[in-house]
Design an enzyme around this catalytic site. Structure first.
Site, short mmCIF file in Angstrom:
data_model
loop_
_atom_site.label_atom_id
_atom_site.label_comp_id
_atom_site.label_asym_id
_atom_site.label_seq_id
_atom_site.Cartn_x
_atom_site.Cartn_y
_atom_site.Cartn_z
N ASP A 44 2.20 3.17 -3.65
CA ASP A 44 1.05 2.70 -4.44
C ASP A 44 0.30 1.59 -3.70
OD1 ASP A 44 2.91 0.73 -4.85
OD2 ASP A 44 2.80 0.77 -7.05
N SER A 45 0.75 1.27 -2.47
CA SER A 45 -0.07 0.44 -1.57
C SER A 45 -1.41 1.13 -1.34
CB SER A 45 0.65 0.22 -0.23
OG SER A 45 1.12 1.45 0.29
N ASP A 83 5.44 7.12 -5.23
CA ASP A 83 5.69 5.97 -6.12
C ASP A 83 5.32 6.26 -7.56
OD1 ASP A 83 6.81 3.93 -4.64
OD2 ASP A 83 4.88 3.03 -4.08
N LYS A 111 9.94 6.95 -6.17
CA LYS A 111 10.41 5.56 -6.01
C LYS A 111 9.90 4.73 -7.18
CE LYS A 111 8.65 2.74 -2.63
NZ LYS A 111 7.99 1.68 -3.42
N GLU A 113 10.08 0.48 -8.83
CA GLU A 113 10.41 -0.93 -8.55
C GLU A 113 11.32 -1.47 -9.65
OE1 GLU A 113 6.87 -3.26 -7.89
OE2 GLU A 113 6.10 -1.84 -6.40
N GLU A 180 12.27 -5.20 0.02
CA GLU A 180 10.97 -5.73 0.47
C GLU A 180 10.99 -7.25 0.56
OE1 GLU A 180 7.43 -3.95 -1.06
OE2 GLU A 180 6.16 -5.49 -0.16
O1 KIV Z 1 3.64 1.10 -1.83
C1 KIV Z 1 4.19 1.07 -0.72
O2 KIV Z 1 3.62 1.39 0.32
C2 KIV Z 1 5.59 0.63 -0.69
C3 KIV Z 1 6.20 0.36 0.65
C4 KIV Z 1 5.55 -0.78 1.29
C5 KIV Z 1 7.66 0.18 0.56
O3 KIV Z 1 6.19 0.48 -1.71
#
Ligand code: KIV
Length: 255
Positions: A44-45, A83, A111, A113, A180
């Site tokens: 989600d970056s 994510d 994934k 958090e 992280e």
């Molecule tokens: O959103 C993302 O790119 C991430 C990575 C930096 C681990 O969670």
């Protein structure tokens, strides 16, 4: 135990380092896949490095689905993980539904958090048959409450808390865990204490694998580069150079 989970535990046992990079579009995904990367993450970056949001808290599930579909078209070999965006996994039922939608879009794993706070969600996703990568340490979706991107696990109490998170996500069935911006010594202790691989980002060298935001690695988001990244190339500069050449050539040509 799923094949993904067994594979990753086995790699850790053998001391094989795991490599992971992010992608949000078809060409990047295809290039990374062809390069031999182990895991491609639709992180989600996306919110910051593609969509121009201030942080990941504005990313919507529909945006994650759209980009996961594009990435899936480019991946043949790597494990594709996506994510769960913020506010889409507040309960176990919501987490399973979001995971299911990401899998429909082409993800093979998801994934989320959280550590001890998200055991029920992780268990539910794993029970539904979706491989789950956990993410502990600095949690970007909580950046506003945290007041910035700060190093985690520096104090004995902080380190203990992270160890408890790592043990909890392993017990809940995660196949790996992202650390992280965790203090390197704490990352080393966590890595030695669990059987699933740790994938570090800004957490030193003692992890079982490393992940980076590809746009940081290739210098394609030049307005902000995290302290722990040294770009291998400077793609933004090449784009500016090519655009300037095109502009000069076009303006200088006779109609
Ligand atoms: O959103 C993302 O790119 C991430 C990575 C930096 C681990 O969670």
């Amino acid at each position: 135990m799923s094949r993904t989970m067994e594979d990753f535990r086995e790699r850790k046992r053998r001391g094989q380092r795991i490599t992971a990079l992010t992608a949000y579009d078809y060409p990047t995904a295809r290039l990374l896949d062809e390069s031999g990367i182990d895991i491609i993450l639709v992180g989600d970056s996306l919110g910051m490095v593609v969509l121009g949001y201030q942080d990941t808290t504005q990313v919507k599930l529909e945006e994650m689905l759209h980009h996961t579909r594009a990435v899936a078209r480019g991946v043949k070999r790597a494990l594709l993980v996506a994510d769960l965006s913020i506010d889409t996994y507040d309960t176990p039922a919501a987490a399973v539904e979001t995971a299911r939608r990401l899998v429909e879009a082409g993800a093979e794993g998801v994934k989320l958090e959280g550590g001890t706070t998200h055991v029920a969600q992780i268990e539910a996703i794993v029970r539904a048959g979706v491989p789950l990568m956990a993410h502990i340490g600095m949690l970007p979706q909580s950046v506003r409450q945290e007041g910035g991107y700060k190093v985690k696990g520096r104090t004995p109490v902080g380190a203990e808390r992270l160890l408890a998170d790592a043990r909890a996500v392993e017990k809940a069935g995660a196949f790996s865990v992202v650390l992280e911006i965790v203090a390197a010594e704490t990352a080393r202790q966590i890595t030695a204490s669990i059987a699933i691989p740790t994938i570090g980002i800004g957490s030193g060298e003692y992890c079982d694998g490393q992940i980076l935001v590809t746009r940081d690695l290739i210098g394609l988001f030049p307005w902000f580069t995290p302290k722990f990244v040294s770009p291998e190339v400077h793609v933004a500069e090449e784009i500016r150079r090519a655009a300037r050449i095109f502009i000069e050539r076009t303006r200088g040509s006779v109609c």
